[in-house]
Motif scaffolding. Structure first.
Motif: not given
Length: 248
Positions: A118, A120, A176, A179, A198, A202-208
């Motif tokens: 991801a 970050r 950041p 998203p 992990e 982390g890719w889950g946090s880059v999209t809404a």
């Protein structure tokens, strides 16, 4: 197409199809994706992002920063999606990071990444490749090529290219922001030692929007070495984007 984006049309009707932009891993060129045109014929038109220093651009100097490469790719891509043409962005490893930043500038219908940590988790990720020859040798594993069958000069050129891409990745800093508003699909091979669970999560946090994880067997380049499952997945996404909206 242009200096930064190549395409291999299979029929005059391709420009009416959804587009698939493919971004290769570090040290590699985009012409490996030409073979995908057959599997996706009549479903989507395949484009490849080509950085300088490889294949048809091997004499050209590398961009000075990661951001410069992203902006150049995005600028050439905008006419492709002009008028609402659907676009799927796919990137493998280093290409996944490029694909993410391109997606922030040119809104695709979906972002698909494989063997890629991801954003970050990327800061400083290329340091070992730049500074440590042994680490570089461990990661030198270009899809479609067996290093054991390369002559010394060819191997040296490819290793140098991999190192240059690693240097380019060191100029990346994740900032950041808003998203993505499109689905993100992240692929990981079970024996990939360079991308942890992990890193994947982390890719889950880059999209809404929706986030999906896909897993296969093998090492870092398994998704490209055996792309059948990925191609089936990409074909499904392309068909979905091409389907008329339900107005009922």
């Amino acid at each position: 197409m242009g200096r930064w984006i190549s395409t291999w049309p299979s029929s005059p009707d391709d420009e009416a199809l959804p587009a698939l932009l493919c971004l290769p891993p570090a040290g590699a060129g985009c012409h490996q994706f030409r073979a995908w045109t057959l599997a996706l014929a009549g479903i989507g038109q395949v484009y490849g992002a080509q950085l300088p220093g490889r294949e048809n651009r091997w004499r050209e100097p590398m961009p000075e920063t990661f951001g410069e490469a992203v902006e150049a790719i995005a600028d050439e891509l905008r006419p492709v999606v002009a008028g609402g043409r659907p676009l799927i962005v796919f990137g493998h490893s280093f290409g996944g990071l490029l694909g993410y930043e391109v997606a922030r500038r040119v809104r695709p219908a979906a972002l698909v990444v494989s063997a890629c940590r991801a954003p970050r988790h990327w800061d400083g990720a290329g340091r070992g490749i730049v500074d440590d020859d042994e680490e570089l040798d461990k990661l030198f594993d270009t899809p479609g090529l067996d290093p054991a069958f390369l002559d010394e000069d060819t191997r040296a050129l490819m290793v140098a290219m991999l190192r240059k891409d690693a240097v380019l990745s060191l100029s990346y800093t994740h900032r950041p922001g808003t998203p993505l508003s499109v689905p993100v699909h992240a692929w990981r091979a079970a024996d990939d030692e360079t991308v942890t669970e992990e890193d994947l999560a982390g890719w889950g946090s880059v999209t809404a929007a929706a986030f999906r994880v896909h897993r296969v067997h093998g090492g870092h380049h398994a998704v490209l070495r055996h792309p059948e499952a990925l191609l089936e997945h990409l074909a499904g996404l392309l068909r979905h984007t091409a389907a008329p909206a339900d107005t009922t």
